[in-house]
Design a protein around this motif. Structure first.
Motif, mmCIF file in Angstrom:
data_model
loop_
_atom_site.group_PDB
_atom_site.id
_atom_site.type_symbol
_atom_site.label_atom_id
_atom_site.label_comp_id
_atom_site.label_asym_id
_atom_site.label_seq_id
_atom_site.Cartn_x
_atom_site.Cartn_y
_atom_site.Cartn_z
ATOM 1 N N SER A 230 1.103 -1.095 0.008
ATOM 2 C CA SER A 230 -0.450 0.211 -0.179
ATOM 3 C C SER A 230 0.952 1.081 0.074
ATOM 4 O O SER A 230 0.444 2.216 -0.425
ATOM 5 N N LYS A 231 2.446 1.237 0.737
ATOM 6 C CA LYS A 231 2.738 2.695 0.389
ATOM 7 C C LYS A 231 3.301 2.975 -0.628
ATOM 8 O O LYS A 231 4.068 4.182 -1.045
ATOM 9 N N ASP A 232 3.141 2.168 -1.214
ATOM 10 C CA ASP A 232 4.679 1.875 -3.355
ATOM 11 C C ASP A 232 3.623 1.548 -4.170
ATOM 12 O O ASP A 232 4.108 1.529 -5.463
ATOM 13 N N PHE A 233 2.547 0.964 -3.894
ATOM 14 C CA PHE A 233 1.806 0.579 -5.552
ATOM 15 C C PHE A 233 1.196 1.864 -6.473
ATOM 16 O O PHE A 233 1.614 1.717 -7.380
ATOM 17 N N LYS A 234 0.971 2.973 -5.814
ATOM 18 C CA LYS A 234 0.250 3.738 -6.968
ATOM 19 C C LYS A 234 1.280 3.832 -7.965
ATOM 20 O O LYS A 234 0.420 4.376 -8.945
ATOM 21 N N PRO A 235 2.227 3.861 -7.973
ATOM 22 C CA PRO A 235 2.733 4.756 -9.699
ATOM 23 C C PRO A 235 2.488 3.164 -10.399
ATOM 24 O O PRO A 235 3.167 3.656 -11.750
ATOM 25 N N PHE A 236 2.770 2.067 -9.611
ATOM 26 C CA PHE A 236 2.927 0.948 -10.681
ATOM 27 C C PHE A 236 1.314 0.963 -11.133
ATOM 28 O O PHE A 236 1.354 -0.272 -12.366
ATOM 29 N N VAL A 237 0.628 1.095 -10.747
ATOM 30 C CA VAL A 237 -0.916 1.023 -11.481
ATOM 31 C C VAL A 237 -1.022 0.840 -12.593
ATOM 32 O O VAL A 237 -1.520 0.409 -13.147
ATOM 33 N N PRO A 238 -0.759 2.034 -13.634
ATOM 34 C CA PRO A 238 -0.943 2.217 -15.124
ATOM 35 C C PRO A 238 -0.180 0.623 -15.524
ATOM 36 O O PRO A 238 -0.631 0.654 -16.730
ATOM 37 N N LEU A 239 0.830 0.551 -15.045
ATOM 38 C CA LEU A 239 1.617 -0.594 -15.509
ATOM 39 C C LEU A 239 1.588 -1.979 -15.952
ATOM 40 O O LEU A 239 1.445 -2.663 -16.873
ATOM 41 N N ILE A 240 0.946 -1.723 -14.822
ATOM 42 C CA ILE A 240 0.482 -3.641 -14.240
ATOM 43 C C ILE A 240 -1.132 -3.392 -15.043
ATOM 44 O O ILE A 240 -1.244 -4.858 -15.540
ATOM 45 N N ILE A 241 -2.457 -2.757 -14.729
ATOM 46 C CA ILE A 241 -3.092 -2.694 -15.961
ATOM 47 C C ILE A 241 -2.717 -2.706 -17.079
ATOM 48 O O ILE A 241 -3.234 -3.336 -17.812
ATOM 49 N N THR A 242 -1.438 -2.457 -17.752
ATOM 50 C CA THR A 242 -1.676 -2.115 -19.496
ATOM 51 C C THR A 242 -0.934 -3.255 -19.093
ATOM 52 O O THR A 242 -1.288 -3.955 -20.338
ATOM 53 N N ILE A 243 0.060 -3.659 -19.088
ATOM 54 C CA ILE A 243 0.527 -5.752 -18.814
ATOM 55 C C ILE A 243 -1.068 -6.043 -18.939
ATOM 56 O O ILE A 243 -0.576 -6.688 -20.058
ATOM 57 N N PHE A 244 -1.646 -6.227 -18.000
ATOM 58 C CA PHE A 244 -2.463 -7.334 -17.813
ATOM 59 C C PHE A 244 -3.653 -7.049 -19.214
ATOM 60 O O PHE A 244 -3.464 -7.947 -19.827
ATOM 61 N N SER A 245 -3.757 -5.556 -19.758
ATOM 62 C CA SER A 245 -4.616 -5.886 -20.680
ATOM 63 C C SER A 245 -4.378 -6.258 -21.695
ATOM 64 O O SER A 245 -5.619 -6.586 -22.857
ATOM 65 N N PHE A 246 -2.496 -5.720 -21.808
ATOM 66 C CA PHE A 246 -2.190 -6.004 -23.623
ATOM 67 C C PHE A 246 -2.360 -8.023 -23.545
ATOM 68 O O PHE A 246 -2.538 -8.258 -24.314
ATOM 69 N N ILE A 247 -1.477 -8.492 -22.418
ATOM 70 C CA ILE A 247 -1.150 -9.776 -22.261
ATOM 71 C C ILE A 247 -2.610 -10.414 -22.393
ATOM 72 O O ILE A 247 -2.878 -11.748 -23.252
ATOM 73 N N LEU A 248 -3.742 -10.334 -22.091
ATOM 74 C CA LEU A 248 -5.092 -10.517 -22.222
ATOM 75 C C LEU A 248 -5.747 -10.523 -23.251
ATOM 76 O O LEU A 248 -6.685 -11.483 -23.772
ATOM 77 N N VAL A 249 -6.161 -9.489 -23.807
ATOM 78 C CA VAL A 249 -6.354 -8.638 -25.507
ATOM 79 C C VAL A 249 -5.593 -9.449 -26.087
ATOM 80 O O VAL A 249 -6.653 -10.935 -27.252
ATOM 81 N N ASN A 250 -4.624 -9.927 -26.520
ATOM 82 C CA ASN A 250 -3.462 -11.035 -26.915
ATOM 83 C C ASN A 250 -3.438 -12.105 -27.126
ATOM 84 O O ASN A 250 -4.031 -13.343 -28.121
ATOM 85 N N ASN A 251 -4.368 -12.705 -25.979
ATOM 86 C CA ASN A 251 -4.704 -13.949 -25.560
ATOM 87 C C ASN A 251 -5.967 -14.260 -26.176
ATOM 88 O O ASN A 251 -6.015 -15.498 -26.833
ATOM 89 N N LEU A 252 -6.536 -13.542 -26.008
ATOM 90 C CA LEU A 252 -8.382 -13.991 -26.454
ATOM 91 C C LEU A 252 -7.891 -14.451 -28.080
ATOM 92 O O LEU A 252 -9.213 -13.940 -28.793
ATOM 93 N N PHE A 253 -7.328 -13.339 -28.428
ATOM 94 C CA PHE A 253 -7.430 -13.260 -29.835
ATOM 95 C C PHE A 253 -7.761 -14.727 -30.527
ATOM 96 O O PHE A 253 -8.169 -14.854 -31.636
ATOM 97 N N GLY A 254 -6.803 -15.730 -29.278
ATOM 98 C CA GLY A 254 -7.167 -16.573 -30.030
ATOM 99 C C GLY A 254 -8.537 -17.520 -30.192
ATOM 100 O O GLY A 254 -8.399 -18.893 -30.596
ATOM 101 N N ILE A 255 -9.219 -16.929 -29.761
ATOM 102 C CA ILE A 255 -10.369 -18.060 -29.849
ATOM 103 C C ILE A 255 -11.449 -17.006 -30.410
ATOM 104 O O ILE A 255 -13.316 -16.795 -30.407
ATOM 105 N N VAL A 256 -11.317 -15.806 -31.133
ATOM 106 C CA VAL A 256 -12.194 -14.748 -31.893
ATOM 107 C C VAL A 256 -12.388 -14.987 -32.924
ATOM 108 O O VAL A 256 -11.482 -15.604 -33.488
ATOM 109 N N PRO A 257 -13.427 -15.205 -33.173
ATOM 110 C CA PRO A 257 -13.579 -16.157 -34.994
ATOM 111 C C PRO A 257 -13.140 -15.042 -36.141
ATOM 112 O O PRO A 257 -12.816 -13.520 -36.115
#
Length: 256
Positions: A80-107
């Motif tokens: 809780s002391k240090d996490f705030k500056p890294f929130v955009p990075l973590i959400i970006t990584i999560f989103s990027f990996i998720l979307v590129n993974n899900l391409f595998g089941i998109v018709p």
């Protein structure tokens, strides 16, 4: 893709992941990576427009996704002391990996970009790896960070000659490699299994005779695997982001 040679089914393999260029040197996975950036940007831009105190369904979805990245991953792993500056990075990584993974089941797309080892390696080695070492060195100093990463304070002195090389190898070599290999292996294996059942079902369907009756079974397995693969795609994106945040948290921690 060749389904059969004569009467013999030719199973898909590694060669089927090396897609021919669409134009010039540009391949389908390259296009999908760029497309994922536009999809993620459009999603968050649309969700953040006309935000209301009582969110609609779309805003609620975006806020829930943000909450997972902020509180479920970044806060928990970094602290809780240090996490705030890294929130955009973590959400970006999560989103990027998720979307590129899900391409595998998109018709009509049906290819998980992370099934090409170069893409998860790029995220791991060019983004996560330098970030967590940089913040660790900035906090502890270069020598202090090396000590912090390779010399657990509770370890007896006589095991340090063995422990230090092991810790160094893990923190500076193996961590970024295993981070990338984990999602790559899951996407590669899952997509390969889907191709096997779908193409086997197609080959059985057009082979004639009794084999036609078996074809629906292969297609049913493919459908079941698609749902399982969708779950694995989400989990792998979550794990990738979770471990990335964990490495940053370990680099910033006062105690090893």
């Amino acid at each position: 893709m060749v389904l059969a040679a004569g009467d013999e089914f030719v199973a898909p393999g590694v060669k089927d992941f090396f897609l021919p260029p669409i134009f010039g040197e540009v391949t389908k996975p390259m296009v999908l990576v760029v497309l994922s950036i536009f999809i993620i940007s459009a999603f968050f831009l649309a969700a953040s427009r006309n935000m209301k105190l009582v969110p609609g369904k779309f805003q609620f979805l975006a806020e829930s996704f943000y909450d997972v990245g902020r509180n479920g991953i970044a806060r928990e792993q970094i602290g809780s002391k240090d996490f705030k500056p890294f929130v955009p990075l973590i959400i970006t990584i999560f989103s990027f990996i998720l979307v590129n993974n899900l391409f595998g089941i998109v018709p009509f797309v049906q290819f998980p970009t992370m099934a090409h080892i170069g893409f998860p390696l790029a995220v791991s080695l060019l983004v996560v790896y330098p970030v967590y070492h940089f913040v660790g060195i900035r906090r502890h100093g270069f020598l202090g960070y090396l000590k912090h990463q390779t010399m657990p304070p509770s370890a007896p002195w006589f095991v340090l000659p063995l422990l230090i090389p092991i810790e160094f190898l893990q923190k500076f070599v193996l961590n970024p490699l295993t981070l990338a290999l984990r999602v790559f292996a899951a996407m590669f294996a899952g997509h390969l299994l889907l191709m096997v059942f779908i193409l086997a079902g197609e080959a059985l369907l057009f082979s004639g005779g009794v084999a036609i009756a078996v074809a629906p079974i292969s297609f049913l397995f493919a459908i079941a695997l698609t749902f399982l693969e969708a779950l694995i795609m989400v989990l792998q994106a979550y794990i990738f982001a979770l471990l990335s945040a964990g490495y940053i948290g370990a680099a910033l921690a006062e105690e090893h």
